[in-house]
Write an enzyme that holds these catalytic residues in place. Structure first.
Site, PDB file in Angstrom:
ATOM      1  N   ASN A  90       0.797  -1.226   0.000  1.00 48.76           N
ATOM      2  CA  ASN A  90       0.000   0.000   0.000  1.00 48.76           C
ATOM      3  C   ASN A  90       0.833   1.280   0.000  1.00 48.76           C
ATOM      4  O   ASN A  90       0.373   2.307  -0.497  1.00 48.76           O
ATOM      5  CB  ASN A  90      -0.925  -0.021   1.236  1.00 48.76           C
ATOM      6  CG  ASN A  90      -1.494   1.342   1.548  1.00 48.76           C
ATOM      7  OD1 ASN A  90      -2.465   1.772   0.944  1.00 48.76           O
ATOM      8  ND2 ASN A  90      -0.864   2.067   2.476  1.00 48.76           N
ATOM      9  N   TYR A 155       3.796   9.106 -11.296  1.00 53.61           N
ATOM     10  CA  TYR A 155       2.821   8.338 -10.497  1.00 53.61           C
ATOM     11  C   TYR A 155       2.048   7.361 -11.394  1.00 53.61           C
ATOM     12  O   TYR A 155       1.898   6.182 -11.072  1.00 53.61           O
ATOM     13  CB  TYR A 155       1.878   9.326  -9.808  1.00 53.61           C
ATOM     14  CG  TYR A 155       0.888   8.707  -8.855  1.00 53.61           C
ATOM     15  CD1 TYR A 155       1.288   8.267  -7.589  1.00 53.61           C
ATOM     16  CD2 TYR A 155      -0.454   8.577  -9.196  1.00 53.61           C
ATOM     17  CE1 TYR A 155       0.366   7.711  -6.698  1.00 53.61           C
ATOM     18  CE2 TYR A 155      -1.379   8.035  -8.313  1.00 53.61           C
ATOM     19  CZ  TYR A 155      -0.965   7.600  -7.067  1.00 53.61           C
ATOM     20  OH  TYR A 155      -1.884   7.053  -6.192  1.00 53.61           O
ATOM     21  N   LYS A 159       2.048   3.235 -11.192  1.00 51.27           N
ATOM     22  CA  LYS A 159       0.842   2.447 -10.926  1.00 51.27           C
ATOM     23  C   LYS A 159       0.517   1.518 -12.107  1.00 51.27           C
ATOM     24  O   LYS A 159       0.027   0.403 -11.899  1.00 51.27           O
ATOM     25  CB  LYS A 159      -0.341   3.371 -10.612  1.00 51.27           C
ATOM     26  CG  LYS A 159      -0.154   4.189  -9.326  1.00 51.27           C
ATOM     27  CD  LYS A 159      -0.015   3.307  -8.092  1.00 51.27           C
ATOM     28  CE  LYS A 159       0.004   4.100  -6.794  1.00 51.27           C
ATOM     29  NZ  LYS A 159       0.124   3.256  -5.598  1.00 51.27           N
TER      30      LYS A 159
END
Ligand code: NAP
Length: 247
Positions: A90, A155, A159
């Site tokens: 996470n 980012y 991801k």
């Protein structure tokens, strides 16, 4: 009712935000949960709250982008819990900027903390899970990894990479009954999105069919499903928790 009694779980970046909510939700369902965070105080707070549910917990200080820290963290985890049933990758950061102004350091730190960390943790988790012939790995990606987002090249790439890692490990580990899935949150109310201006939040909400940001609890519920036996025949999937933003 989801029952995770006796399941040994590790949540990275569990000191606050979505990770903290996931850790508490797993503990409520009966799991023993270790938390790792770069800040020991916040991890210790989550661990203390987990123990209030009567579960075993452990606060570990680790920078998950550092291979040495990750190796030490897994040794401590396995010494304390004896096995690994659930891993939730996470921990994550943003360092936003348009491509022409994005610094090398902002690219490198986001890729290291959001993507390399998951590679390092999955590599460590694979051995005890393969030995036990079972396990659940859940990677917290983002809808941005599916659709891109101006100002988030680093980012979005991290991801999207995490989604590729998820699908590959799902294929590698499927015969050992290890499920590897990703959850792709949309825009969720946490410190990460608190940085956005009220106008940015308003324009975001307008693009979401449900017309509101999600809560950490919404993401934790999806993780709970993927950590449980209810998802035993689900692997290599990306579950968007986004109010319908991506469909
Ligand atoms: P957050 O509130 O900023 O929390 C992130 C957590 O990760 C913090 O506990 C932080 O520790 C920890 N962390 C950061 N770098 C670390 C490192 N190198 N090693 C270990 N722990 C580290 O973020 P969040 O909103 O809960 O996000 C959690 C995850 O969901 C992230 O992967 C994020 O990309 C993803 N996500 C969030 C949203 C959203 O809208 N919020 C949307 C899609 C995806 P410190 O407290 O020490 O900084």
């Amino acid at each position: 009712m989801i029952d995770l009694a006796g399941k040994a779980s590790l949540v990275t970046g569990g000191g606050r935000g979505i990770g903290r909510e996931i850790a508490l939700k797993l503990a409520e369902a009966g799991a023993d949960v270790a938390i790792c965070d770069i800040e020991p105080e916040s991890a210790q707070q989550t661990a203390a709250d987990i123990e209030k549910h009567g579960r075993k917990s452990l606060a570990l200080k680790a920078d998950v982008s550092n291979a040495g820290d990750v190796s030490t963290m897994f040794s401590s985890f396995l010494d304390a819990f004896g096995k690994m049933d659930v891993l939730v990758n996470n921990a994550g950061i943003t360092r936003d900027g348009l491509i022409m102004r994005m610094k090398d350091a902002d690219w490198d730190s986001v890729l290291a903390i959001n993507l390399k960390s998951a590679f390092l943790c999955c590599r460590e988790a694979a051995r005890p899970m393969m030995k036990a012939r079972g396990g659940k790995i859940i990677n917290i990606a983002s809808v941005v990894g599916l659709m891109g987002n101006a100002g988030q090249a680093n980012y979005a790439a991290s991801k999207a990479g995490l989604i590729g890692l998820t699908k590959t490990l799902a294929r590698e580990l499927a015969t050992r009954a290890i499920n590897v899935n990703a959850v792709a949150p949309g825009f969720i109310q946490t410190a990460m999105t608190d940085k956005l201006s009220p106008q940015a939040k308003e324009s975001l909400s307008a693009r979401i069919p449900m017309q509101k940001l999600g809560l950490p609890d919404d993401v934790a519920n999806a993780v709970l499903f993927l950590a449980s036996s209810l998802s035993d025949y689900v692997t290599g999937q990306v579950l968007a928790v986004d109010g319908g933003l991506v469909m």
